[in-house]
Design a protein around this motif. Structure first.
Motif, PDB file in Angstrom:
ATOM      1  N   VAL A  77       0.869  -1.179   0.000  1.00  0.00           N
ATOM      2  CA  VAL A  77       0.000   0.000   0.000  1.00  0.00           C
ATOM      3  C   VAL A  77       0.905   1.228   0.000  1.00  0.00           C
ATOM      4  O   VAL A  77       1.601   1.494   0.975  1.00  0.00           O
ATOM      5  N   TRP A  78       0.913   1.937  -1.125  1.00  0.00           N
ATOM      6  CA  TRP A  78       1.751   3.127  -1.291  1.00  0.00           C
ATOM      7  C   TRP A  78       0.898   4.364  -1.041  1.00  0.00           C
ATOM      8  O   TRP A  78      -0.125   4.550  -1.698  1.00  0.00           O
ATOM      9  N   ILE A  79       1.337   5.210  -0.134  1.00  0.00           N
ATOM     10  CA  ILE A  79       0.622   6.443   0.189  1.00  0.00           C
ATOM     11  C   ILE A  79       1.582   7.605  -0.058  1.00  0.00           C
ATOM     12  O   ILE A  79       2.686   7.631   0.499  1.00  0.00           O
ATOM     13  N   HIS A  80       1.148   8.537  -0.917  1.00  0.00           N
ATOM     14  CA  HIS A  80       2.020   9.676  -1.227  1.00  0.00           C
ATOM     15  C   HIS A  80       1.194  10.822  -1.812  1.00  0.00           C
ATOM     16  O   HIS A  80       0.124  10.603  -2.382  1.00  0.00           O
ATOM     17  N   PRO A  81       1.711  12.040  -1.694  1.00  0.00           N
ATOM     18  CA  PRO A  81       1.080  13.166  -2.375  1.00  0.00           C
ATOM     19  C   PRO A  81       1.585  13.259  -3.814  1.00  0.00           C
ATOM     20  O   PRO A  81       2.604  12.660  -4.159  1.00  0.00           O
ATOM     21  N   VAL A  82       0.872  14.004  -4.624  1.00  0.00           N
ATOM     22  CA  VAL A  82       1.352  14.332  -5.967  1.00  0.00           C
ATOM     23  C   VAL A  82       1.936  15.740  -5.895  1.00  0.00           C
ATOM     24  O   VAL A  82       1.237  16.687  -5.544  1.00  0.00           O
ATOM     25  N   GLY A  85       3.108  16.909 -10.339  1.00  0.00           N
ATOM     26  CA  GLY A  85       2.670  15.796 -11.168  1.00  0.00           C
ATOM     27  C   GLY A  85       3.313  14.465 -10.824  1.00  0.00           C
ATOM     28  O   GLY A  85       2.940  13.438 -11.381  1.00  0.00           O
ATOM     29  N   GLY A  86       4.287  14.453  -9.921  1.00  0.00           N
ATOM     30  CA  GLY A  86       5.028  13.229  -9.639  1.00  0.00           C
ATOM     31  C   GLY A  86       5.101  12.877  -8.172  1.00  0.00           C
ATOM     32  O   GLY A  86       4.350  13.387  -7.338  1.00  0.00           O
ATOM     33  N   LEU A  87       6.027  12.005  -7.879  1.00  0.00           N
ATOM     34  CA  LEU A  87       6.266  11.536  -6.514  1.00  0.00           C
ATOM     35  C   LEU A  87       7.182  12.510  -5.781  1.00  0.00           C
ATOM     36  O   LEU A  87       8.025  13.158  -6.411  1.00  0.00           O
ATOM     37  N   PRO A  88       7.077  12.593  -4.457  1.00  0.00           N
ATOM     38  CA  PRO A  88       8.076  13.365  -3.703  1.00  0.00           C
ATOM     39  C   PRO A  88       9.480  12.812  -3.966  1.00  0.00           C
ATOM     40  O   PRO A  88       9.650  11.602  -4.190  1.00  0.00           O
ATOM     41  N   ALA A  89      10.463  13.667  -3.933  1.00  0.00           N
ATOM     42  CA  ALA A  89      11.839  13.276  -4.259  1.00  0.00           C
ATOM     43  C   ALA A  89      12.321  12.116  -3.396  1.00  0.00           C
ATOM     44  O   ALA A  89      12.981  11.191  -3.894  1.00  0.00           O
ATOM     45  N   ILE A  90      11.998  12.120  -2.118  1.00  0.00           N
ATOM     46  CA  ILE A  90      12.469  11.060  -1.220  1.00  0.00           C
ATOM     47  C   ILE A  90      11.860   9.713  -1.604  1.00  0.00           C
ATOM     48  O   ILE A  90      12.510   8.672  -1.501  1.00  0.00           O
ATOM     49  N   THR A  91      10.619   9.732  -2.080  1.00  0.00           N
ATOM     50  CA  THR A  91       9.969   8.489  -2.508  1.00  0.00           C
ATOM     51  C   THR A  91      10.599   7.981  -3.792  1.00  0.00           C
ATOM     52  O   THR A  91      10.871   6.785  -3.947  1.00  0.00           O
ATOM     53  N   LYS A  92      10.860   8.876  -4.721  1.00  0.00           N
ATOM     54  CA  LYS A  92      11.533   8.505  -5.963  1.00  0.00           C
ATOM     55  C   LYS A  92      12.925   7.952  -5.669  1.00  0.00           C
ATOM     56  O   LYS A  92      13.341   6.938  -6.243  1.00  0.00           O
ATOM     57  N   GLY A  93      13.644   8.587  -4.739  1.00  0.00           N
ATOM     58  CA  GLY A  93      14.967   8.101  -4.358  1.00  0.00           C
ATOM     59  C   GLY A  93      14.920   6.721  -3.715  1.00  0.00           C
ATOM     60  O   GLY A  93      15.801   5.881  -3.950  1.00  0.00           O
ATOM     61  N   TRP A 134     -10.349  13.346 -11.403  1.00  0.00           N
ATOM     62  CA  TRP A 134     -10.684  13.223 -12.823  1.00  0.00           C
ATOM     63  C   TRP A 134      -9.838  14.174 -13.661  1.00  0.00           C
ATOM     64  O   TRP A 134      -9.439  13.850 -14.774  1.00  0.00           O
ATOM     65  N   TYR A 135      -9.549  15.364 -13.105  1.00  0.00           N
ATOM     66  CA  TYR A 135      -8.733  16.328 -13.839  1.00  0.00           C
ATOM     67  C   TYR A 135      -7.296  15.819 -13.964  1.00  0.00           C
ATOM     68  O   TYR A 135      -6.685  15.886 -15.043  1.00  0.00           O
ATOM     69  N   TYR A 136      -6.771  15.308 -12.871  1.00  0.00           N
ATOM     70  CA  TYR A 136      -5.408  14.774 -12.880  1.00  0.00           C
ATOM     71  C   TYR A 136      -5.290  13.621 -13.877  1.00  0.00           C
ATOM     72  O   TYR A 136      -4.310  13.507 -14.599  1.00  0.00           O
ATOM     73  N   ARG A 137      -6.317  12.797 -13.921  1.00  0.00           N
ATOM     74  CA  ARG A 137      -6.296  11.631 -14.801  1.00  0.00           C
ATOM     75  C   ARG A 137      -6.444  12.007 -16.276  1.00  0.00           C
ATOM     76  O   ARG A 137      -5.671  11.578 -17.124  1.00  0.00           O
ATOM     77  N   PHE A 138      -7.439  12.814 -16.593  1.00  0.00           N
ATOM     78  CA  PHE A 138      -7.768  13.054 -17.998  1.00  0.00           C
ATOM     79  C   PHE A 138      -7.022  14.226 -18.633  1.00  0.00           C
ATOM     80  O   PHE A 138      -6.722  14.188 -19.817  1.00  0.00           O
ATOM     81  N   PHE A 139      -6.701  15.256 -17.857  1.00  0.00           N
ATOM     82  CA  PHE A 139      -6.027  16.415 -18.434  1.00  0.00           C
ATOM     83  C   PHE A 139      -4.516  16.391 -18.226  1.00  0.00           C
ATOM     84  O   PHE A 139      -3.775  16.923 -19.041  1.00  0.00           O
ATOM     85  N   ASN A 140      -4.072  15.798 -17.130  1.00  0.00           N
ATOM     86  CA  ASN A 140      -2.631  15.730 -16.871  1.00  0.00           C
ATOM     87  C   ASN A 140      -2.039  14.352 -17.135  1.00  0.00           C
ATOM     88  O   ASN A 140      -0.845  14.151 -16.963  1.00  0.00           O
ATOM     89  N   ALA A 141      -2.876  13.381 -17.482  1.00  0.00           N
ATOM     90  CA  ALA A 141      -2.440  12.012 -17.832  1.00  0.00           C
ATOM     91  C   ALA A 141      -1.780  11.275 -16.668  1.00  0.00           C
ATOM     92  O   ALA A 141      -0.986  10.368 -16.882  1.00  0.00           O
ATOM     93  N   ARG A 142      -2.065  11.676 -15.452  1.00  0.00           N
ATOM     94  CA  ARG A 142      -1.647  11.043 -14.187  1.00  0.00           C
ATOM     95  C   ARG A 142      -0.206  10.523 -14.184  1.00  0.00           C
ATOM     96  O   ARG A 142       0.045   9.330 -14.041  1.00  0.00           O
ATOM     97  N   PRO A 143       0.786  11.418 -14.318  1.00  0.00           N
ATOM     98  CA  PRO A 143       2.179  10.973 -14.434  1.00  0.00           C
ATOM     99  C   PRO A 143       2.695  10.190 -13.223  1.00  0.00           C
ATOM    100  O   PRO A 143       3.446   9.231 -13.397  1.00  0.00           O
ATOM    101  N   SER A 144       2.315  10.563 -12.003  1.00  0.00           N
ATOM    102  CA  SER A 144       2.830   9.822 -10.841  1.00  0.00           C
ATOM    103  C   SER A 144       2.299   8.392 -10.833  1.00  0.00           C
ATOM    104  O   SER A 144       3.020   7.457 -10.478  1.00  0.00           O
ATOM    105  N   VAL A 145       1.044   8.220 -11.238  1.00  0.00           N
ATOM    106  CA  VAL A 145       0.455   6.878 -11.281  1.00  0.00           C
ATOM    107  C   VAL A 145       1.120   6.046 -12.370  1.00  0.00           C
ATOM    108  O   VAL A 145       1.464   4.876 -12.159  1.00  0.00           O
ATOM    109  N   ASN A 146       1.329   6.658 -13.535  1.00  0.00           N
ATOM    110  CA  ASN A 146       2.013   5.932 -14.611  1.00  0.00           C
ATOM    111  C   ASN A 146       3.402   5.486 -14.161  1.00  0.00           C
ATOM    112  O   ASN A 146       3.825   4.363 -14.431  1.00  0.00           O
ATOM    113  N   GLN A 147       4.093   6.377 -13.459  1.00  0.00           N
ATOM    114  CA  GLN A 147       5.444   6.048 -13.013  1.00  0.00           C
ATOM    115  C   GLN A 147       5.436   4.926 -11.981  1.00  0.00           C
ATOM    116  O   GLN A 147       6.167   3.940 -12.125  1.00  0.00           O
ATOM    117  N   LEU A 148       4.627   5.055 -10.942  1.00  0.00           N
ATOM    118  CA  LEU A 148       4.648   4.063  -9.869  1.00  0.00           C
ATOM    119  C   LEU A 148       3.935   2.775 -10.274  1.00  0.00           C
ATOM    120  O   LEU A 148       4.452   1.678 -10.064  1.00  0.00           O
TER     121      LEU A 148
END
Length: 192
Positions: A77-82, A85-93, A134-148
């Motif tokens: 279970v991954w919990i993080h803010p956007v 458009g992406g993951l926090p730097a510490i999570t990406k690291g 819905w805005y994050y998904r359809f207009f921004n193409a949900r980059p953090s979700v695609n990445q994770l």
């Protein structure tokens, strides 16, 4: 019963993400499921994959312990803010340093294909937003979700990966936040 691992990717302990992680934890415990946690902000490690995959950097003790928790878990279970458009730097690291060839996946010799070393695990991403889901998904193409989801978890064999959006957090009130926390608690009870 699923062994659950909650991975909190927010760096601020006073954030709403910490309340979300705690709410899921309480629900999972109430269900009787074995549950462990990783709070990335509390780990001592260098988030920079300094040499890429050319040279292996030894994993710090906190990363070794985190990897053991990931291996034991059936459900992540991954919990993080956007943020941006992406993951926090510490999570990406954390991902850069830990989801490595030979651990999470393995490239095949003389091939463009790879072996997925985390098969058999499932995941749920619970992410907070300051815009409608819905805005994050359809207009921004949900980059953090695609990445994770797609290019990390599914790349390594974790499937299925569900996603829950919580937001708009910045304009929410106590009543809305209580509803979100109850929803997350219920997900923990259901081990979803």
């Amino acid at each position: 019963m699923k062994k659950i691992l909650i991975i909190n990717g927010h760096p601020n302990p006073s954030s709403f993400n910490f309340a979300i992680a705690n709410s899921y934890l309480k629900g999972a415990i109430a269900s009787g499921a074995p549950v462990e946690t990783i709070t990335i902000a509390n780990l001592q490690f260098n988030p920079n994959l300094q040499f890429g995959y050319q040279k292996r950097t030894d994993l710090e003790p906190d990363l070794l312990e985190s990897w053991e928790k990931i291996k034991r878990a059936d459900h992540l279970v991954w919990i993080h803010p956007v943020w941006w458009g992406g993951l926090p730097a510490i999570t990406k690291g954390f991902i850069d340093r830990l989801f490595l060839p030979g651990m999470a996946f393995q490239y095949r010799e003389n091939s463009v294909w790879w072996d997925k070393l985390l098969k058999g695990k499932t995941a749920h991403i619970i992410t907070t937003l300051d815009q409608p889901g819905w805005y994050y998904r359809f207009f921004n193409a949900r980059p953090s979700v695609n990445q994770l989801k797609k290019t990390t978890l599914e790349f390594c064999g974790v499937k299925p990966v569900k996603v829950s959006y919580i937001g708009i957090v910045k304009t929410s009130n106590d009543v809305q936040r209580a509803k979100w926390l109850q929803k997350v608690h219920d997900l923990g009870v259901q081990n979803k």
